[in-house]
Design a protein around this motif. Structure first.
Motif, PDB file in Angstrom:
ATOM      1  N   UNK A  58      74.317   6.696 -69.861  1.00  0.00           N
ATOM      2  CA  UNK A  58      73.895   5.294 -69.946  1.00  0.00           C
ATOM      3  C   UNK A  58      72.597   5.054 -69.173  1.00  0.00           C
ATOM      4  N   UNK A  59      72.370   5.803 -68.114  1.00  0.00           N
ATOM      5  CA  UNK A  59      71.119   5.666 -67.371  1.00  0.00           C
ATOM      6  C   UNK A  59      69.926   6.048 -68.260  1.00  0.00           C
ATOM      7  N   UNK A  60      70.106   7.064 -69.086  1.00  0.00           N
ATOM      8  CA  UNK A  60      69.045   7.464 -70.014  1.00  0.00           C
ATOM      9  C   UNK A  60      68.835   6.397 -71.092  1.00  0.00           C
ATOM     10  N   UNK A  98      75.964  -0.529 -90.923  1.00  0.00           N
ATOM     11  CA  UNK A  98      74.753  -0.027 -90.291  1.00  0.00           C
ATOM     12  C   UNK A  98      74.932   0.018 -88.782  1.00  0.00           C
ATOM     13  N   UNK A  99      74.810   1.185 -88.144  1.00  0.00           N
ATOM     14  CA  UNK A  99      74.972   1.244 -86.690  1.00  0.00           C
ATOM     15  C   UNK A  99      73.913   0.420 -85.969  1.00  0.00           C
ATOM     16  N   UNK A 100      74.329  -0.221 -84.891  1.00  0.00           N
ATOM     17  CA  UNK A 100      73.352  -0.899 -84.035  1.00  0.00           C
ATOM     18  C   UNK A 100      72.555   0.123 -83.236  1.00  0.00           C
ATOM     19  N   UNK A 101      73.257   1.159 -82.752  1.00  0.00           N
ATOM     20  CA  UNK A 101      72.627   2.191 -81.927  1.00  0.00           C
ATOM     21  C   UNK A 101      73.024   3.562 -82.454  1.00  0.00           C
ATOM     22  N   UNK A 102      72.020   4.384 -82.737  1.00  0.00           N
ATOM     23  CA  UNK A 102      72.258   5.772 -83.157  1.00  0.00           C
ATOM     24  C   UNK A 102      71.661   6.700 -82.093  1.00  0.00           C
ATOM     25  N   UNK A 103      72.489   7.562 -81.548  1.00  0.00           N
ATOM     26  CA  UNK A 103      72.035   8.511 -80.528  1.00  0.00           C
ATOM     27  C   UNK A 103      72.253   9.922 -81.062  1.00  0.00           C
ATOM     28  N   UNK A 104      71.244  10.766 -80.948  1.00  0.00           N
ATOM     29  CA  UNK A 104      71.322  12.118 -81.469  1.00  0.00           C
ATOM     30  C   UNK A 104      70.775  13.115 -80.445  1.00  0.00           C
ATOM     31  N   UNK A 105      71.633  14.052 -80.031  1.00  0.00           N
ATOM     32  CA  UNK A 105      71.208  15.178 -79.204  1.00  0.00           C
ATOM     33  C   UNK A 105      70.658  14.824 -77.842  1.00  0.00           C
ATOM     34  N   UNK A 106      71.147  13.740 -77.244  1.00  0.00           N
ATOM     35  CA  UNK A 106      70.604  13.323 -75.949  1.00  0.00           C
ATOM     36  C   UNK A 106      70.919  14.364 -74.878  1.00  0.00           C
ATOM     37  N   UNK A 107      69.880  14.808 -74.197  1.00  0.00           N
ATOM     38  CA  UNK A 107      70.000  15.862 -73.178  1.00  0.00           C
ATOM     39  C   UNK A 107      69.194  15.481 -71.947  1.00  0.00           C
ATOM     40  N   UNK A 108      69.812  15.655 -70.781  1.00  0.00           N
ATOM     41  CA  UNK A 108      69.095  15.417 -69.516  1.00  0.00           C
ATOM     42  C   UNK A 108      69.362  16.581 -68.578  1.00  0.00           C
ATOM     43  N   UNK A 109      68.300  17.283 -68.211  1.00  0.00           N
ATOM     44  CA  UNK A 109      68.397  18.430 -67.309  1.00  0.00           C
ATOM     45  C   UNK A 109      67.568  18.134 -66.060  1.00  0.00           C
ATOM     46  N   UNK A 110      68.190  18.302 -64.897  1.00  0.00           N
ATOM     47  CA  UNK A 110      67.496  18.125 -63.624  1.00  0.00           C
ATOM     48  C   UNK A 110      67.117  19.508 -63.091  1.00  0.00           C
ATOM     49  N   UNK A 111      65.829  19.743 -62.906  1.00  0.00           N
ATOM     50  CA  UNK A 111      65.382  21.042 -62.415  1.00  0.00           C
ATOM     51  C   UNK A 111      64.260  21.574 -63.281  1.00  0.00           C
ATOM     52  N   UNK A 112      63.887  22.827 -63.042  1.00  0.00           N
ATOM     53  CA  UNK A 112      62.713  23.373 -63.723  1.00  0.00           C
ATOM     54  C   UNK A 112      63.023  23.815 -65.141  1.00  0.00           C
ATOM     55  N   UNK A 165      64.658   9.476 -67.359  1.00  0.00           N
ATOM     56  CA  UNK A 165      63.980  10.017 -68.537  1.00  0.00           C
ATOM     57  C   UNK A 165      64.824  11.131 -69.160  1.00  0.00           C
ATOM     58  N   UNK A 166      64.786  11.224 -70.484  1.00  0.00           N
ATOM     59  CA  UNK A 166      65.547  12.279 -71.160  1.00  0.00           C
ATOM     60  C   UNK A 166      64.731  13.564 -71.212  1.00  0.00           C
ATOM     61  N   UNK A 167      65.440  14.685 -71.304  1.00  0.00           N
ATOM     62  CA  UNK A 167      64.799  15.972 -71.528  1.00  0.00           C
ATOM     63  C   UNK A 167      64.571  16.190 -73.013  1.00  0.00           C
ATOM     64  N   UNK A 168      65.537  15.745 -73.818  1.00  0.00           N
ATOM     65  CA  UNK A 168      65.434  15.860 -75.275  1.00  0.00           C
ATOM     66  C   UNK A 168      66.379  14.837 -75.894  1.00  0.00           C
TER      67      UNK A 168
END
Length: 300
Positions: free
Chosen positions: A93-95, A25-39, A101-104
């Protein structure tokens, strides 16, 4: 605290740390993490990335720091994230540590509500609780993780107070234990970190990150800017603590030597995307992506 729940309270036990491992069992599951700076616009993700040669959207000028990042991290495992400056590895890692904050995207931590809640979509109150009780962070620049005008022991106490420990005697006892473990002389416990060397500041940061006995620790370029001999001592310390405590770690570095020494699995990032992922030995021994091949050849 109303509305908050952690499924493994051993992360708050000063007397010792229980084994967080659950096979399969994974301790951490991350899916599709996206961070966009701007409009942001519809072209941001499709028109950026390694194939486009840029993470700057040609349509709106937004910066796609990272997009579509997915991985599983198991208890006791060390995941490396490697790439050049601007690849998105630190943003990742900051997200996850809620500094940005994440975008998605979604992330699920097994030790929080049995891994059923997307922590990236949780309230600010819940994220503070997760960060204070279940996570630790060591930053590239010590001033980001330490109060340089607060004593070394006081920095550790700050983390413990945030994790709801209020017994002064036990806090000082825990601070002494951690400083010894991270090779900081006890006579320096009441000194200000601003007067410490870079290597000692990093060791105090590591002690602070471990104060709440977290199952998950992030390390962001912890050896950058240190002398080679100091780098070696910090890396040895991290390896020793990992063996002793069985921590899960995410190690961000541009240095493949660090990745080779510390990690089990690796993500290779370029212009905000993961271009290759797998066991570290396989990636370094038989890189498949041209960018990874370039990185490995530069190490030889």
């Amino acid at each position: 605290m109303d509305g908050l729940e952690i499924t493994d309270v051993s992360s708050c036990d000063l007397s010792g740390r229980q084994d967080h491992r659950v096979p399969g069992e994974p301790m951490l599951r991350v899916r599709g993490l996206t961070r966009i700076y701007g409009r942001e616009c519809p072209d941001c993700v499709p028109r950026t990335g390694p194939e486009a040669g840029s993470n700057i959207c040609p349509g709106c000028g937004s910066v796609v720091a990272c997009a579509g990042v997915s991985f599983d991290l198991y208890a006791g495992e060390i995941l490396g994230v490697v790439g050049e400056s601007g690849s998105g590895k630190s943003t990742l890692v900051q997200c996850l540590y809620f500094d940005s904050a994440v975008t998605a995207g979604e992330a699920y931590l097994r030790n929080y509500r049995e891994g059923a809640v997307n922590i990236l979509g949780s309230s600010a109150q819940e994220q503070r609780h997760i960060r204070h009780h279940l996570m630790g962070m060591v930053y590239q620049k010590p001033h980001q993780g330490l109060r340089l005008d607060c004593t070394a022991g006081g920095n550790i106490a700050e983390k413990l107070l945030a994790a709801e420990f209020f017994h002064v005697g036990r806090i000082r006892e825990r601070a002494s234990e951690l400083l010894l473990r991270t090779e900081v002389p006890l006579e320096r416990m009441d000194h200000l970190p601003r007067h410490f060397s870079g290597g000692m500041q990093q060791r105090v940061q590591i002690a602070k990150a471990l104060a709440n006995s977290p199952p998950l620790v992030f390390l962001d370029e912890v050896t950058t800017g240190l002398d080679v001999s100091v780098q070696a001592r910090v890396l040895d310390l991290i390896r020793h603590l990992h063996r002793e405590l069985g921590l899960a770690m995410v190690v961000v570095s541009h240095d493949l030597g660090v990745i080779r020494l510390l990690t089990d699995c690796t993500l290779v990032m370029k212009t905000g995307r993961v271009v290759e992922a797998g066991l570290t030995d396989q990636i370094l021994g038989d890189p498949q992506h041209p960018y990874t091949q370039l990185l490995v050849s530069s190490l030889l």
